[in-house]
Design an enzyme around this catalytic site. Structure first.
Site, PDB file in Angstrom:
ATOM      1  N   HIS A  18       0.858  -1.185   0.000  1.00 44.97           N
ATOM      2  CA  HIS A  18       0.000   0.000   0.000  1.00 44.97           C
ATOM      3  C   HIS A  18       0.894   1.234   0.000  1.00 44.97           C
ATOM      4  CE1 HIS A  18      -2.607   3.156   1.612  1.00 44.97           C
ATOM      5  NE2 HIS A  18      -3.625   2.423   1.192  1.00 44.97           N
ATOM      6  N   ASP A  20       0.971   4.127   1.447  1.00 46.95           N
ATOM      7  CA  ASP A  20       1.357   4.660   2.755  1.00 46.95           C
ATOM      8  C   ASP A  20       2.337   3.733   3.462  1.00 46.95           C
ATOM      9  OD1 ASP A  20      -0.328   6.860   2.407  1.00 46.95           O
ATOM     10  OD2 ASP A  20      -2.023   5.857   3.371  1.00 46.95           O
ATOM     11  N   LYS A 272      11.431   9.726  20.495  1.00 44.46           N
ATOM     12  CA  LYS A 272      10.099  10.237  20.159  1.00 44.46           C
ATOM     13  C   LYS A 272       9.078   9.365  20.883  1.00 44.46           C
ATOM     14  CE  LYS A 272      12.228  12.824  17.066  1.00 44.46           C
ATOM     15  NZ  LYS A 272      13.633  12.351  17.049  1.00 44.46           N
TER      16      LYS A 272
END
Length: 389
Positions: A18, A20, A272
């Site tokens: 896909h 993304d 993060k």
């Protein structure tokens, strides 16, 4: 979702091909490059893909040996391994554009440890972790089976099933009775395929995978089954639709069965907390359920940029627990240091273990021998129990 009622619940997954997910994999391949060179590197990489083009932007701080040329090579390798050799998106011919610069000094001074303070969180935000008894890996059943259908299809494609292409999506709707999944109400699979492959053949291939993956008796005559509802899916991947890093955050986590704080995972180093604290929250929630303390557990943790200690830890056992939430919250703070440094060291996150997470979910996977998916370990069961006695 209520514990004792009948309802339908749906989750979707997307394959490694896909658009993304192509971006997520490229971004995480760059994280792995930096983690392999220096586990204290700082990485925040975004990728965009479209017809015959990869565009990378972001900020990094790490060894000079990770050059733009090395990063481009990793991006092309990732695309090749996914399987894209199409006219409109080919790993060898795609144009690569690079817009990456040094990490902001303002961010660095808040995140880096010093003589005066510990390592701070790389950003503010809220992160969630979840676990439940619906499947063996303690994941919600709809997302778990949606992932597995596509993962099995991808493994077959890599093993030589040339009729299927890299791009695919799945959607699983399960019927719940008394709060437990009992059967498949509907299953939707769209998969890229070869020019000359009939839709009847694609449907037969997909149905075999669905029946292999779903529990016995869950797919029956009343299950609604849709394969390539548009009737054709030859043009796919980045040639058919642009992709961006971080757009599939619900696919990456719990399929909508639990909250998500909003931050994406891929392309980010473990300072993060969007990534590392979400991993820690899943780790704790999974061990709580595995310890027999509840059938369902949702945890929330929050941070401020540059501050090491979490601002809050919240637990919800959804009425299924045999301890109080407040007691559990205190116990969890004692069994694990939830500062960015504490999470990174406890789960050993400063390693090149991220590219493999980019498709088929960050949660519900088997821990790897090299430390990949360390947040899926069940090694806190006894420490948590000990804190509650």
């Amino acid at each position: 979702m209520a514990n004792e009622r009948n309802y339908l619940f749906t989750s979707e997954s997307v394959s490694e091909g896909h658009p993304d997910k192509v971006c997520d994999r490229i971004s995480d391949a760059v994280v792995d490059l930096y983690m392999a060179a220096d586990p204290h590197s700082r990485v925040a990489i975004e990728t965009l893909v479209t017809t015959n083009r990869i565009v990378m932007a972001g900020e990094v701080r790490g060894p000079n040996e990770v050059t733009p040329e090395v990063i481009e090579e990793a991006a092309r390798r990732a695309v090749r391994e996914i399987g894209y050799e199409q006219k409109g998106f080919h790993w060898k011919n795609v144009e690569f554009q690079f817009y990456v610069h040094e990490q902001s000094a303002d961010i660095a001074q808040g995140v880096d440890a010093s003589a005066e303070k510990d390592e701070g969180a790389g950003d503010q935000g809220i992160m969630f972790g979840y676990a439940c008894r619906e499947t063996e890996p303690l994941m919600p059943a709809p997302i778990y089976y949606a992932h597995r259908i596509l993962h099995e299809m991808a493994k077959a494609r890599h093993a030589g099933l040339t009729e299927l292409g890299p791009d695919a999506k799945s959607q699983v709707t399960l019927a719940y009775e008394n709060g437990k999944p009992v059967r498949a109400q509907s299953i939707v699979v769209s998969t890229q395929h070869g020019e000359d492959v009939s839709q009847a053949r694609i449907k037969a291939i997909v149905r075999d995978f669905v029946e292999e993956v779903m529990p016995e008796g869950w797919v029956g005559r009343d299950t609604k089954f849709y394969v390539n509802p548009t009737g054709r899916f030859v043009v796919g991947g980045p040639d058919g639709d642009a992709g961006l890093t971080g757009r599939k955050i619900i696919v990456d986590t719990y399929g909508g069965a639990a909250p998500h704080g909003g931050g994406a995972f891929s392309g980010k180093d473990p300072t993060k907390v969007d990534r590392s604290a979400a991993y820690a929250a899943r780790y704790l929630a999974k061990n709580v359920v595995a310890a027999g303390l509840a059938d369902r557990c949702t945890l929330q943790v929050s941070y401020a940029i540059g501050v090491s200690e979490p601002l809050s830890l919240y637990a919800d056992l959804h009425g299924t627990g045999n301890i109080s939430e407040s007691e559990l919250e205190r116990a969890l703070r004692r069994v694990m240091d939830l500062s960015p440094r504490g999470i990174r060291e406890h789960l050993n996150l400063g390693r090149p273990i991220y590219e493999r997470t980019a498709a088929y979910g960050h949660f519900g996977r088997q821990p790897d021998n090299d430390g990949g998916f360390s947040w899926e370990r069940l090694d806190l069961i006894e420490p948590i129990r000990a804190e509650l006695t």
